[in-house]
Design a protein around this motif. Structure first.
Motif, PDB file in Angstrom:
ATOM      1  N   THR A  47     -27.401  28.905  15.529  1.00  0.00           N
ATOM      2  CA  THR A  47     -26.393  27.864  15.516  1.00  0.00           C
ATOM      3  C   THR A  47     -25.492  28.111  14.314  1.00  0.00           C
ATOM      4  OG1 THR A  47     -26.016  25.482  15.542  1.00  0.00           O
ATOM      5  CG2 THR A  47     -27.871  26.257  14.247  1.00  0.00           C
ATOM      6  N   GLY A  48     -24.256  27.700  14.402  1.00  0.00           N
ATOM      7  CA  GLY A  48     -23.325  27.900  13.300  1.00  0.00           C
ATOM      8  C   GLY A  48     -21.909  28.071  13.802  1.00  0.00           C
ATOM      9  N   ARG A  49     -21.088  28.693  12.952  1.00  0.00           N
ATOM     10  CA  ARG A  49     -19.706  28.944  13.353  1.00  0.00           C
ATOM     11  C   ARG A  49     -19.189  30.188  12.666  1.00  0.00           C
ATOM     12  NH1 ARG A  49     -15.974  26.240   9.336  1.00  0.00           N
ATOM     13  NH2 ARG A  49     -14.235  26.337  10.781  1.00  0.00           N
ATOM     14  N   ILE A  50     -18.300  30.875  13.373  1.00  0.00           N
ATOM     15  CA  ILE A  50     -17.613  32.057  12.856  1.00  0.00           C
ATOM     16  C   ILE A  50     -16.131  31.804  13.101  1.00  0.00           C
ATOM     17  CG2 ILE A  50     -17.285  34.540  13.085  1.00  0.00           C
ATOM     18  CD1 ILE A  50     -20.152  34.596  14.321  1.00  0.00           C
ATOM     19  N   VAL A  51     -15.325  31.921  12.057  1.00  0.00           N
ATOM     20  CA  VAL A  51     -13.895  31.615  12.161  1.00  0.00           C
ATOM     21  C   VAL A  51     -13.095  32.765  11.570  1.00  0.00           C
ATOM     22  CG1 VAL A  51     -12.085  29.979  11.518  1.00  0.00           C
ATOM     23  CG2 VAL A  51     -14.381  29.155  11.952  1.00  0.00           C
ATOM     24  N   THR A  57       1.375  44.760  15.092  1.00  0.00           N
ATOM     25  CA  THR A  57       1.664  43.675  14.146  1.00  0.00           C
ATOM     26  C   THR A  57       0.516  43.595  13.150  1.00  0.00           C
ATOM     27  OG1 THR A  57       2.862  42.447  15.847  1.00  0.00           O
ATOM     28  CG2 THR A  57       2.146  41.209  13.911  1.00  0.00           C
ATOM     29  N   ASP A  58       0.860  43.577  11.860  1.00  0.00           N
ATOM     30  CA  ASP A  58      -0.154  43.457  10.811  1.00  0.00           C
ATOM     31  C   ASP A  58      -0.440  41.990  10.535  1.00  0.00           C
ATOM     32  OD1 ASP A  58      -0.534  46.181  10.345  1.00  0.00           O
ATOM     33  OD2 ASP A  58       1.166  46.281   8.962  1.00  0.00           O
ATOM     34  N   TYR A  59      -1.722  41.632  10.611  1.00  0.00           N
ATOM     35  CA  TYR A  59      -2.180  40.271  10.347  1.00  0.00           C
ATOM     36  C   TYR A  59      -3.094  40.278   9.120  1.00  0.00           C
ATOM     37  CZ  TYR A  59      -0.669  39.041  15.063  1.00  0.00           C
ATOM     38  OH  TYR A  59       0.074  38.826  16.196  1.00  0.00           O
ATOM     39  N   THR A  60      -3.067  39.189   8.375  1.00  0.00           N
ATOM     40  CA  THR A  60      -4.073  38.945   7.351  1.00  0.00           C
ATOM     41  C   THR A  60      -5.158  38.111   8.016  1.00  0.00           C
ATOM     42  OG1 THR A  60      -2.451  39.000   5.567  1.00  0.00           O
ATOM     43  CG2 THR A  60      -4.556  37.915   5.106  1.00  0.00           C
ATOM     44  N   ARG A  61      -6.372  38.631   7.999  1.00  0.00           N
ATOM     45  CA  ARG A  61      -7.505  37.947   8.622  1.00  0.00           C
ATOM     46  C   ARG A  61      -8.409  37.414   7.518  1.00  0.00           C
ATOM     47  NH1 ARG A  61     -11.705  41.400  11.993  1.00  0.00           N
ATOM     48  NH2 ARG A  61     -12.100  42.156   9.915  1.00  0.00           N
ATOM     49  N   THR A  62      -8.728  36.136   7.601  1.00  0.00           N
ATOM     50  CA  THR A  62      -9.663  35.520   6.673  1.00  0.00           C
ATOM     51  C   THR A  62     -10.919  35.164   7.466  1.00  0.00           C
ATOM     52  OG1 THR A  62      -7.817  34.612   5.419  1.00  0.00           O
ATOM     53  CG2 THR A  62      -9.989  33.674   4.985  1.00  0.00           C
ATOM     54  N   SER A  63     -11.965  35.963   7.295  1.00  0.00           N
ATOM     55  CA  SER A  63     -13.203  35.759   8.047  1.00  0.00           C
ATOM     56  C   SER A  63     -14.148  34.872   7.254  1.00  0.00           C
ATOM     57  CB  SER A  63     -13.881  37.087   8.332  1.00  0.00           C
ATOM     58  OG  SER A  63     -13.052  37.901   9.120  1.00  0.00           O
ATOM     59  N   THR A 115     -13.300  35.720   3.378  1.00  0.00           N
ATOM     60  CA  THR A 115     -13.024  37.088   2.951  1.00  0.00           C
ATOM     61  C   THR A 115     -11.777  37.583   3.669  1.00  0.00           C
ATOM     62  OG1 THR A 115     -15.402  37.445   2.725  1.00  0.00           O
ATOM     63  CG2 THR A 115     -14.022  39.401   2.803  1.00  0.00           C
ATOM     64  N   ASP A 116     -10.778  38.042   2.907  1.00  0.00           N
ATOM     65  CA  ASP A 116      -9.518  38.516   3.480  1.00  0.00           C
ATOM     66  C   ASP A 116      -9.558  40.008   3.767  1.00  0.00           C
ATOM     67  OD1 ASP A 116      -8.407  36.007   3.318  1.00  0.00           O
ATOM     68  OD2 ASP A 116      -7.315  36.390   1.455  1.00  0.00           O
ATOM     69  N   SER A 117      -8.923  40.374   4.869  1.00  0.00           N
ATOM     70  CA  SER A 117      -8.713  41.771   5.225  1.00  0.00           C
ATOM     71  C   SER A 117      -7.434  41.827   6.058  1.00  0.00           C
ATOM     72  CB  SER A 117      -9.907  42.324   6.014  1.00  0.00           C
ATOM     73  OG  SER A 117     -10.069  41.629   7.224  1.00  0.00           O
ATOM     74  N   THR A 118      -6.959  43.019   6.337  1.00  0.00           N
ATOM     75  CA  THR A 118      -5.787  43.164   7.199  1.00  0.00           C
ATOM     76  C   THR A 118      -6.204  43.877   8.465  1.00  0.00           C
ATOM     77  OG1 THR A 118      -5.149  45.234   6.146  1.00  0.00           O
ATOM     78  CG2 THR A 118      -4.156  43.224   5.267  1.00  0.00           C
ATOM     79  N   MET A 119      -5.524  43.560   9.545  1.00  0.00           N
ATOM     80  CA  MET A 119      -5.789  44.244  10.802  1.00  0.00           C
ATOM     81  C   MET A 119      -4.500  44.347  11.608  1.00  0.00           C
ATOM     82  SD  MET A 119      -7.982  41.444  13.040  1.00  0.00           S
ATOM     83  CE  MET A 119      -8.321  42.596  14.344  1.00  0.00           C
ATOM     84  N   ASP A 120      -4.409  45.413  12.373  1.00  0.00           N
ATOM     85  CA  ASP A 120      -3.249  45.668  13.223  1.00  0.00           C
ATOM     86  C   ASP A 120      -3.626  45.297  14.654  1.00  0.00           C
ATOM     87  OD1 ASP A 120      -1.909  47.542  15.278  1.00  0.00           O
ATOM     88  OD2 ASP A 120      -0.582  47.671  13.542  1.00  0.00           O
ATOM     89  N   ILE A 121      -2.805  44.435  15.256  1.00  0.00           N
ATOM     90  CA  ILE A 121      -2.987  44.085  16.662  1.00  0.00           C
ATOM     91  C   ILE A 121      -1.668  44.343  17.363  1.00  0.00           C
ATOM     92  CG2 ILE A 121      -3.502  42.252  18.329  1.00  0.00           C
ATOM     93  CD1 ILE A 121      -5.246  40.946  16.200  1.00  0.00           C
TER      94      ILE A 121
END
Length: 183
Positions: free
Chosen positions: A92-96, A58-64, A49-55
């Protein structure tokens, strides 16, 4: 105690639930050992799932993306507040979270397994019929691993990402809304 619960025709020995949280949707199966103690087994995940975030400006496209499974114990410690549950479990699992900005690519990954879960819950009483509940807690592990996976080396950007409040906590906060059916 077991005999008294068998006499309670409203007691649901089992439950099936679907839920939604920041880590995606989930399917859960619950076994209610008693009115006070339940065991839950869950599978869940979030497709990319794509979203944008400011860090730091700087604006990043985040794919969670996430995939997980878990085993949880829920306990209702107060007779006068059966709607309140304490819960704990192992997941157990993964988050990326891949982050891109132009040609630069970074990755935030939670890969430690298993991680512990602790929290409180409201609702999901072991009764027959419709059930609803809200759980709030945290996943406790070693935290995220950070890497740059593409573009020009940028240690400052990687440091800003690793210090961002969303990724730098020693735990991952979680809220889970469940609806289900007890039988």
């Amino acid at each position: 105690i077991a005999h008294a619960e068998e006499a309670d025709s409203d007691f649901a020995q089992y439950g099936v639930r679907i839920g939604v949280s920041p880590f995606g949707g989930s399917f859960n199966f619950a076994y209610n050992a008693t009115e006070k103690t339940s065991y839950s087994f869950g599978l869940g995940g979030l497709p990319a799932t794509d979203s944008t975030m400011d860090i730091d400006g700087t604006d990043y496209t985040r794919t969670s993306e996430s995939v997980w499974s878990g085993v949880f114990v829920n306990h209702r410690p107060f007779e006068s507040a059966k709607w309140l549950r304490l819960n704990a479990g192992l997941c157990t699992g993964r988050i990326v979270h891949p982050l891109t900005e132009g040609d630069n690519e970074y990755k935030v990954e939670y890969l430690e397994v298993p991680v512990g879960y602790m929290g409180i819950g409201f609702g999901l009483n072991p009764k027959k019929g419709f059930q609803i509940g809200l759980d709030m807690g945290g996943l406790f592990g070693a935290g995220a691993a950070f890497s740059q996976t593409g573009g020009d080396a940028n240690a400052e950007a990687l440091e800003a990402i690793s210090e961002n409040a969303l990724f730098s906590l020693p735990f991952l906060p979680n809220a889970l809304l469940n609806v289900g059916w007890g039988f």
